[in-house]
Design a protein around this motif. Structure first.
Motif, PDB file in Angstrom:
ATOM      1  N   ASN A 155       3.468   7.721 -12.006  1.00 17.64           N
ATOM      2  CA  ASN A 155       4.707   8.383 -11.589  1.00 17.64           C
ATOM      3  C   ASN A 155       5.862   7.384 -11.470  1.00 17.64           C
ATOM      4  O   ASN A 155       6.997   7.682 -11.848  1.00 17.64           O
ATOM      5  N   THR A 202      -1.378   0.035  -6.921  1.00 17.48           N
ATOM      6  CA  THR A 202      -2.104  -0.355  -5.717  1.00 17.48           C
ATOM      7  C   THR A 202      -3.479   0.289  -5.648  1.00 17.48           C
ATOM      8  O   THR A 202      -4.188   0.158  -4.648  1.00 17.48           O
ATOM      9  N   ASP A 203      -3.858   0.977  -6.710  1.00 13.89           N
ATOM     10  CA  ASP A 203      -5.184   1.600  -6.757  1.00 13.89           C
ATOM     11  C   ASP A 203      -6.242   0.646  -7.287  1.00 13.89           C
ATOM     12  O   ASP A 203      -7.398   1.026  -7.464  1.00 13.89           O
ATOM     13  N   GLU A 235       4.507  -0.178  -6.708  1.00 10.35           N
ATOM     14  CA  GLU A 235       3.540   0.188  -7.745  1.00 10.35           C
ATOM     15  C   GLU A 235       3.783  -0.592  -9.032  1.00 10.35           C
ATOM     16  O   GLU A 235       2.848  -1.072  -9.682  1.00 10.35           O
ATOM     17  N   ASP A 249       0.871  -1.179   0.000  1.00 13.44           N
ATOM     18  CA  ASP A 249       0.000   0.000   0.000  1.00 13.44           C
ATOM     19  C   ASP A 249       0.906   1.226   0.000  1.00 13.44           C
ATOM     20  O   ASP A 249       1.757   1.368   0.891  1.00 13.44           O
ATOM     21  N   THR A 250       0.785   2.098  -0.995  1.00 19.21           N
ATOM     22  CA  THR A 250       1.687   3.242  -1.106  1.00 19.21           C
ATOM     23  C   THR A 250       0.913   4.522  -1.386  1.00 19.21           C
ATOM     24  O   THR A 250      -0.263   4.491  -1.768  1.00 19.21           O
ATOM     25  N   ASP A 251       1.611   5.653  -1.244  1.00 20.06           N
ATOM     26  CA  ASP A 251       1.069   6.953  -1.625  1.00 20.06           C
ATOM     27  C   ASP A 251       1.511   7.359  -3.028  1.00 20.06           C
ATOM     28  O   ASP A 251       1.135   8.426  -3.519  1.00 20.06           O
ATOM     29  N   GLN A 252       2.329   6.526  -3.652  1.00 19.34           N
ATOM     30  CA  GLN A 252       2.803   6.786  -5.005  1.00 19.34           C
ATOM     31  C   GLN A 252       1.744   6.336  -6.006  1.00 19.34           C
ATOM     32  O   GLN A 252       0.846   5.558  -5.677  1.00 19.34           O
ATOM     33  N   SER A 253       1.832   6.834  -7.225  1.00 17.36           N
ATOM     34  CA  SER A 253       0.946   6.366  -8.281  1.00 17.36           C
ATOM     35  C   SER A 253       1.729   5.513  -9.264  1.00 17.36           C
ATOM     36  O   SER A 253       2.949   5.668  -9.412  1.00 17.36           O
ATOM     37  N   ALA A 302       8.385   2.435  -2.689  1.00 16.51           N
ATOM     38  CA  ALA A 302       7.008   2.680  -3.118  1.00 16.51           C
ATOM     39  C   ALA A 302       6.870   2.587  -4.628  1.00 16.51           C
ATOM     40  O   ALA A 302       5.870   2.074  -5.147  1.00 16.51           O
ATOM     41  N   ASP A 303       7.874   3.087  -5.356  1.00 14.55           N
ATOM     42  CA  ASP A 303       7.850   2.967  -6.817  1.00 14.55           C
ATOM     43  C   ASP A 303       7.851   1.497  -7.229  1.00 14.55           C
ATOM     44  O   ASP A 303       7.088   1.075  -8.106  1.00 14.55           O
TER      45      ASP A 303
END
Length: 467
Positions: free
Chosen positions: A26, A50-51, A44, A19-23, A40-41
């Motif tokens: 990106n 992770t969305d 993803e 689970d990350t705050d990155q997209s 985090a990269d």
């Protein structure tokens, strides 16, 4: 020295989750630009975002394309392989790893044990015979990864130290050779035996080095220097599995810690040895664990510069305790295998070579992974015990002609290499038959008259060198 209690498949929960705050967008942009990726990269890219749930096939192809492009930029189009043989010394081991069906509990090898087992132990003389015979076929790399036999010691000084303990078996997992049907000797004896004739000996994982220093205050560097003097040429970074404590607590609670594994690798490099690094994935871990593992490897390479290749090992589950106890029901999917190789290529910006394994993946998928970021296709093997005993079914041998045919079929140049990648010899597909030339007795003669592969995913004609 007994299996630690483990949870059932429904009870495994981890603090580290993907689970990350990155997209994803990106992270992909950073990968395409060649920027150093954060964990985090990597998460993803490994999950294709992770969305959403599941692997997005369109995004997956974008990751694979970026990795394949990076591979071409870093090492070109060559597909490399080595002429090697496996000579594992013993299956006797008390560690109790739940992913392993290679080992046999050590008490089964004791002279007074009445039951039967399928394991083996080789004396140094027997190991020497295996290597001598293999050298005549043209091989030049001997790979050896063995169980932690209680009678195995670094040298005779080590044996004297262990015998000085009040209760050596309970305190330092040591029993004298006389307790067993066959004596594996000392590690230095096996090193001398397997490096005979100029063979490059690739052996002694951090776990084995830990066993070779147990009960002492010796450093890993001291141990590896002793082994190097006896003939060791490089050290395999296996026993890594997943270098995240909460995963190791489930799959191998009796094994060395992440910190010990790293210390072992650092000691090997400090002793002047090249090392490799691995990951064994597709069991209880998640994508966040896989990327954290890559971070440990990348940090190690930043400090040492000694890692020659990274080897992803897809978990073969069929005959393992993890499967039998219900902790896993299957291994990694094809998409997960592709993303593991691709993200390894993109994340490990300081490791040039990434391997695809026909032993783990079979021919067709193994070749596909060479278009997902991998550039090396391992070796001839001649004999392979660990994956086979876990349930792998892709054979134990590939000839140079097999390699040339397979690699040429995907439009890539086949190249024979030395273990350390410092010697390369391109092979002309039109100038066969093909055999190794880099070994001390190699003259280009094909290694065996028969082929161990077919046009599909298998091959079941192993040479009997490890019997």
């Amino acid at each position: 020295m007994t299996d630690a209690p483990v949870p059932s498949g429904d009870e495994v929960e981890f603090d580290r989750v993907p689970d990350t705050d990155q997209s994803f967008e990106n992270a992909l942009a950073k990968a395409r630009a060649g920027d150093r990726l954060a964990v985090a990269d990597g998460v993803e890219l490994m999950t294709t975002g992770t969305d959403r749930t599941g692997i997005d096939l369109r995004r997956k192809e974008q990751v694979l394309e970026a990795a394949d492009r990076r591979r071409a930029e870093v090492v070109g189009d060559d597909v490399t392989f080595v002429a090697n043989i496996n000579n594992n010394v013993t299956t006797a081991c008390n560690t109790g790893c739940l992913f392993c069906n290679f080992k046999n509990t050590a008490h089964q090898f004791e002279s007074d044990h009445e039951g039967e087992h399928t394991g083996f132990t080789k004396t140094p003389a027997e190991s020497r015979d295996v290597v001598e015979d293999a050298l005549d076929t043209g091989i030049y790399e001997v790979t050896s990864v063995s169980g932690l036999h209680p009678a195995f010691v670094l040298n005779e000084e080590h044996r004297e130290i262990l015998e000085g303990y009040e209760n050596p078996y309970a305190e330092v997992d040591y029993k004298p050779p006389e307790a067993y049907d066959k004596d594996p000797g000392a590690y230095v004896d096996q090193m001398r035996a397997m490096s005979v004739g100029g063979a490059h000996l690739h052996s002694m994982t951090p776990e084995e080095a830990y066993h070779a220093r147990r009960g002492t205050d010796w450093s890993y560097e001291e141990v590896y220097r002793e082994l190097k003097a006896a003939g060791l040429s490089s050290a395999p970074g296996t026993a890594a599995e997943i270098l995240v404590p909460e995963v190791r607590d489930v799959i191998c609670p009796g094994k060395i810690s992440t910190e010990e594994w790293v210390a072992g690798m650092e000691g090997a490099v400090a002793a002047g040895l090249d090392v490799t690094a691995t990951i064994m994935y597709g069991h209880v871990e998640n994508a966040a664990h896989r990327v954290q593992h890559l971070k440990v490897i990348r940090d190690l390479q930043d400090r040492t510069g000694g890692i020659t290749e990274f080897v992803p090992l897809s978990f073969v589950h069929q005959n393992t305790p993890l499967y039998e106890r219900g902790l896993v029901t299957e291994g990694a999917s094809d998409a997960e295998d592709e993303l593991m190789v691709a993200v390894a290529r993109l994340f490990l910006d300081n490791v040039d070579n990434v391997q695809s394994s026909w032993v783990k993946y079979g021919n067709a998928k193994g070749l596909k992974l060479l278009n997902c970021g991998a550039n090396d296709f391992m070796g001839t093997i001649l004999s392979e015990e660990i994956t086979k005993r876990a349930g792998g079914g892709y054979g134990e041998y590939r000839s140079f002609d097999d390699y040339v045919d397979m690699v040429s079929a995907i439009g890539r140049p086949p190249v024979e290499r030395s273990t350390d990648y410092r010697q390369m010899r391109p092979l002309d597909p039109d100038d066969g038959p093909h055999g190794p030339t880099l070994g001390p007795r190699a003259d280009g003669t094909p290694m065996l008259s028969g082929s161990g592969s077919d046009s599909g995913d298998g091959g079941d004609s192993p040479a009997p060198a490890d019997d």
